[in-house]
Design an enzyme around this catalytic site. Sequence first.
Site, PDB file in Angstrom:
ATOM      1  N   GLY A   1      64.488  25.496  46.836  1.00  0.00           N
ATOM      2  CA  GLY A   1      65.148  24.307  46.297  1.00  0.00           C
ATOM      3  C   GLY A   1      66.546  24.574  45.773  1.00  0.00           C
TER       4      GLY A   1
ATOM      5  CE  LYS B   1      58.231  22.683  47.126  1.00  0.00           C
ATOM      6  NZ  LYS B   1      59.302  23.510  46.594  1.00  0.00           N
TER       7      LYS B   1
ATOM      8  CG  ASN C   1      54.719  22.377  49.448  1.00  0.00           C
ATOM      9  OD1 ASN C   1      54.119  21.377  49.045  1.00  0.00           O
ATOM     10  ND2 ASN C   1      54.958  23.425  48.668  1.00  0.00           N
TER      11      ASN C   1
ATOM     12  CB  SER D   1      67.130  26.829  51.006  1.00  0.00           C
ATOM     13  OG  SER D   1      67.034  26.558  49.625  1.00  0.00           O
TER      14      SER D   1
ATOM     15  CD  GLU E   1      57.601  24.289  43.468  1.00  0.00           C
ATOM     16  OE1 GLU E   1      56.780  23.453  43.869  1.00  0.00           O
ATOM     17  OE2 GLU E   1      58.707  24.480  44.034  1.00  0.00           O
TER      18      GLU E   1
ATOM     19  CD  GLU F   1      57.373  28.946  49.922  1.00  0.00           C
ATOM     20  OE1 GLU F   1      57.772  28.130  50.748  1.00  0.00           O
ATOM     21  OE2 GLU F   1      56.871  28.612  48.827  1.00  0.00           O
TER      22      GLU F   1
ATOM     23  CG  HIS G   1      54.421  26.758  46.082  1.00  0.00           C
ATOM     24  ND1 HIS G   1      55.378  26.621  45.102  1.00  0.00           N
ATOM     25  CD2 HIS G   1      55.048  26.529  47.267  1.00  0.00           C
ATOM     26  CE1 HIS G   1      56.538  26.315  45.681  1.00  0.00           C
ATOM     27  NE2 HIS G   1      56.367  26.259  46.983  1.00  0.00           N
TER      28      HIS G   1
HETATM   29  P1  13P Z   1      62.662  24.211  49.790  1.00  0.00           P
HETATM   30  O1  13P Z   1      62.575  24.192  51.280  1.00  0.00           O
HETATM   31  O2  13P Z   1      62.953  22.879  49.178  1.00  0.00           O
HETATM   32  O3  13P Z   1      63.572  25.304  49.303  1.00  0.00           O
HETATM   33  O4  13P Z   1      61.196  24.584  49.233  1.00  0.00           O
HETATM   34  C1  13P Z   1      60.513  25.642  49.798  1.00  0.00           C
HETATM   35  C2  13P Z   1      59.117  25.601  49.310  1.00  0.00           C
HETATM   36  O5  13P Z   1      58.856  25.775  48.139  1.00  0.00           O
HETATM   37  C3  13P Z   1      58.058  25.299  50.288  1.00  0.00           C
HETATM   38  O6  13P Z   1      56.802  25.551  49.760  1.00  0.00           O
END
Ligand code: 13P
Length: 250
Positions: free
Chosen positions: A173, A11, A9, A213, A97, A167, A95
């Site tokens: 992150g 983003k 992803n 992560s 976010e 997740e 997601h």
């Molecule tokens: P990270 O791998 O940067 O922690 O992000 C995970 C994520 O949100 C994938 O959709």
Amino acid sequence: MRDKIVAGNWKMNNDLAQTEDLLSNIKNLYKENEGVRVIVAPSFTNLYHSFESLRNSKIEVAAQNMNENSEGAFTGEVSARMLTSVGVKIVILGHSERRAIFKETDELLAKKVDAALENDMEVIFCCGEELNERKAEKHFEIVKQQLEKGLFHLSEEQWEKIIIAYEPVWAIGTGETASPEQAQEMHAFIRKSISEKFGSELANKIAILYGGSVKPGNAQEIFAKEDVDGGLIGGASLKAEDFMAIANAF
Ligand code: 13P
């Protein structure tokens, strides 16, 4: 056997030139691994280009979001048909976010899932608890609610197009990963919840990815867990070497 899936992803990262670079590096490093699907999810503006660039490759392309309506006066939005018309057949929905920053509710997500399935797309449906919810030991309840409200209205046939990504928000992150045991515990719970409603045959077919992560250094031990069928990768998917090392962790 369930599909193994490693999805990146991206983003809101990578302009067109950066997308070209990253895709070309990923293509160079990609080694076909029977039974392992590799998916990248660039931004909307780079989907068409990505699809063209990966035309002769087994690497697949997903969108990161879409609107629940089929067309009309929804300024700034992108429909399922717009995505499928450029070759995209997979979409990430729900997601954390999107849920937290853009206030997407479970009810809205159920409509987005329906719109994607009506257009014959696969859905990577994200779920996961926030840190305070885990601390209050509400993580199972929260994830079950997200699944029930977003997916439990589907027919058995529609479930064939569903991939789940667990997740935990506190691991996204942050560099803090759920332990392989914590991931396994939640993935088994998700599979059991699906099984209780739809039966074990269907539940055993659903790929459940872990996200939060994941890096080359921890992918193997997480993916080794029985109910972990791969990963949804954020930061580490922006570096071709790291992303392909994770894809090769199976
Ligand atoms: P990270 O791998 O940067 O922690 O992000 C995970 C994520 O949100 C994938 O959709």
